[in-house]
Each structure stands twice: as C-alpha cells, then as structure tokens.
Motif scaffolding. Sequence first.
Motif, PDB file in Angstrom:
ATOM      1  N   LYS A 176      -2.195  11.996  -7.637  1.00  0.00           N
ATOM      2  CA  LYS A 176      -3.235  12.534  -8.530  1.00  0.00           C
ATOM      3  C   LYS A 176      -2.815  13.606  -9.016  1.00  0.00           C
ATOM      4  CE  LYS A 176      -6.568  11.003  -4.765  1.00  0.00           C
ATOM      5  NZ  LYS A 176      -7.138  11.330  -3.679  1.00  0.00           N
ATOM      6  N   PRO A 202       0.896  -1.285   0.104  1.00  0.00           N
ATOM      7  CA  PRO A 202      -0.088   0.076   0.106  1.00  0.00           C
ATOM      8  C   PRO A 202       0.774   1.342   0.023  1.00  0.00           C
ATOM      9  CG  PRO A 202      -0.747  -1.629   1.521  1.00  0.00           C
ATOM     10  CD  PRO A 202       0.212  -2.117   1.159  1.00  0.00           C
ATOM     11  N   HIS A 203       0.385   2.106  -0.949  1.00  0.00           N
ATOM     12  CA  HIS A 203       1.305   3.637  -0.835  1.00  0.00           C
ATOM     13  C   HIS A 203       0.991   4.291   0.230  1.00  0.00           C
ATOM     14  CE1 HIS A 203       1.925   2.598  -5.010  1.00  0.00           C
ATOM     15  NE2 HIS A 203       0.659   2.907  -5.253  1.00  0.00           N
ATOM     16  N   LYS A 204       1.851   5.139   0.734  1.00  0.00           N
ATOM     17  CA  LYS A 204       1.669   6.052   1.846  1.00  0.00           C
ATOM     18  C   LYS A 204       0.755   7.183   1.241  1.00  0.00           C
ATOM     19  CE  LYS A 204       5.915   7.513   2.018  1.00  0.00           C
ATOM     20  NZ  LYS A 204       7.209   7.929   2.141  1.00  0.00           N
ATOM     21  N   LYS A 205       0.059   7.993   2.174  1.00  0.00           N
ATOM     22  CA  LYS A 205      -0.687   8.989   1.812  1.00  0.00           C
ATOM     23  C   LYS A 205      -0.306   9.930   0.856  1.00  0.00           C
ATOM     24  CE  LYS A 205      -4.299  12.350   3.580  1.00  0.00           C
ATOM     25  NZ  LYS A 205      -3.699  13.569   2.383  1.00  0.00           N
ATOM     26  N   GLU A 206       0.899  10.374   1.149  1.00  0.00           N
ATOM     27  CA  GLU A 206       1.724  11.256   0.284  1.00  0.00           C
ATOM     28  C   GLU A 206       1.836  10.940  -0.976  1.00  0.00           C
ATOM     29  OE1 GLU A 206       3.490  12.045   4.506  1.00  0.00           O
ATOM     30  OE2 GLU A 206       2.648  10.081   3.385  1.00  0.00           O
ATOM     31  N   THR A 207       2.289   9.854  -1.274  1.00  0.00           N
ATOM     32  CA  THR A 207       2.479   9.134  -2.555  1.00  0.00           C
ATOM     33  C   THR A 207       1.074   9.486  -3.382  1.00  0.00           C
ATOM     34  OG1 THR A 207       4.096   7.653  -1.688  1.00  0.00           O
ATOM     35  CG2 THR A 207       3.187   7.386  -3.790  1.00  0.00           C
ATOM     36  N   ALA A 208       0.047   8.754  -2.670  1.00  0.00           N
ATOM     37  CA  ALA A 208      -1.191   8.702  -3.258  1.00  0.00           C
ATOM     38  C   ALA A 208      -1.804  10.183  -3.956  1.00  0.00           C
ATOM     39  CB  ALA A 208      -2.337   8.294  -2.417  1.00  0.00           C
ATOM     40  N   ASP A 209      -1.458  10.986  -2.960  1.00  0.00           N
ATOM     41  CA  ASP A 209      -1.911  12.252  -3.195  1.00  0.00           C
ATOM     42  C   ASP A 209      -0.928  12.972  -4.439  1.00  0.00           C
ATOM     43  OD1 ASP A 209      -3.777  12.462  -1.309  1.00  0.00           O
ATOM     44  OD2 ASP A 209      -2.089  13.601   0.265  1.00  0.00           O
ATOM     45  N   GLU A 260       8.208   3.530  -3.987  1.00  0.00           N
ATOM     46  CA  GLU A 260       7.283   4.268  -4.540  1.00  0.00           C
ATOM     47  C   GLU A 260       7.525   5.421  -5.333  1.00  0.00           C
ATOM     48  OE1 GLU A 260       4.986   5.959  -0.917  1.00  0.00           O
ATOM     49  OE2 GLU A 260       4.531   3.966  -0.378  1.00  0.00           O
TER      50      GLU A 260
END
Length: 293
Positions: free
Chosen positions: A151, A141-148, A235
């Motif tokens: 986008k 699972p990606h970190k939140k910063e990576t997911a943001d 990531e």
Amino acid sequence: MVAVELIGGLGNQMFQYATAKALSLHRNEALLLDSRLFDNYKLHSYSLKHFNIDASVVKNDVPLKDRSIPKKIIDKLLEKADALTLHNRIFKNYQEKELLFDENLFKTNKKNIYLKGYFQSEKYFLKYQDEIRKDFEIVTPHKKETADMLKIITAENSVSIHIRRGDYISNPNANAVHGTCNLDYYHRAIEIMREKVNHPVFFIFSDDIDWAKENLNIENTMYFVDFTDASTNYEDIKLMSSCKHNIIANSSFSWWGAWLNRNKNKNVIAPSRWFSTDMLNSKDIIPESWMKI
C-alpha cells in the motif's frame, strides 16, 4: 516436449523457467520442470511453486500431473530407470556454452529437448513477455507486513534498492566471480534517481539488512524491508516489482524485480560491471532500456 533443469536461487530458476516456457510456446510443445537437483542442494530450494505456473514438475523421479501433460505420456517418458538422466535415450541435451544469447536455441529441431544452463537474457523470452509476466504472478497469500508495505509502495514515487551480499561475501568462490556493488555505486544511483524522480521514496531490500541500515544513509524517506527471509523471498520480488523505479544489484534476484515492474516510465539502474571476472561476458544480461553505471 521441452524439459529444463532447475538449479540455483529464485532468480536463476526464473530465468530457466522463462526460457523453457518461451521455447515450449515457440515449438507448441509441453513443458516439464526437473527440480530433482534440489533434493541434495542445501543452499537453495525449488521456489517456483509460489507463482502462477502450470507445468509438470519432476521431483524424486515422481512427476506431478497437471492439465497440460497427460499422465500416461509422462509415465511413458519415465518408465525406464531414470529417463531424464538418460538424456541421450529420451531427451536431447542443450547445454548453454556461454552467457551470451544464442538465437540457435529456437532454430533447433531436436525432439524432447532438455535445457541445462542459466539463460540470463530477456532475449530468450521477450517475444512471450505477456505470458511470462502472467506466470510470475504470485499465488501464495502475502504476509500482512507485505500487504501493508504494498500500500505504501503504490502510493509513493517508490524506488527499490537491492543490496546483495550473503554468499557474495561469505563464499570466496562466489566473491571471485560476482563481487559486490560498492557504496559508491549506490550513492551515484540514488543521486540519479533524485534527479529523475520527484520526491522519491526509497525501499531497501537486502540479504544483509543490518549492513544496509548501518551503511546506507539517504536524506529522502526510506523503508527497510526487514520482515522477509529466504523462505518468503518471492514476496521481495513482488514488492520490488511494485515499485515505480528500481536500483538493482548484480543479482538475478533484483533483475527480476525490475523486469517485472510494469511501470511504462520506469527508470532502472544496473551496475555496468556484472561480474568481477573478465572471463564472463555479460553484455546480453542488462536490457538496453536500463541505465548502466
């Protein structure tokens, strides 16, 4: 069976895996990954566990069972003292002699072949690129910063820039072999991207992000990816490969970021001089469709 010795950073491990996987598909044989050298290797660790890879891994002489290789087969191979190190008894060594692509690897009829080398050319696995790309999908699972950041990257005409420093600077031996891409290279590459890409947005990746912030000045919008480290560098691969275009360093790490980029109209710029020494021939490393400057 095809076995491969894994060593080096993430980019090197990916080249070693991709070549071994292609050979196993070519021969229709099982694949075994030997990660034991990382047990005493301080610089890097085994990092392929974050990808969608289904293969048996040998660590500390203990193989981890998977669906593709029955445990009794692995146990039989490893039942004697240290089977993988006694290559002449069970495995036949294939030692990479130079960095140029060797088509003879796929012609050998040796049974239980054991690969040792770096295999830094897409020519080894291009035929099986669909399988390789699927294997290199990240499952952690990606970190939140990576997911943001993903986008933002997908919404823009994104261009990744990778600046490799680290041991290329601090280690005299590494510096003598690799050297680093200078600022002139990056300025030229950026100008080319600005000519080819409408309203490019640049995303900067580096193992020395503070240096990049101090030295890289771009008029366009840019983002410094400063929330990852060595433990989550996979990531960075995901983020770079999600950019629409890529400017890479003389590094296998950003090579994979560009190669995994699925944009059919991507522009990839790579340094024409991959090594600082003329003793190493790098002509097979950069894909022909990439621009070298």
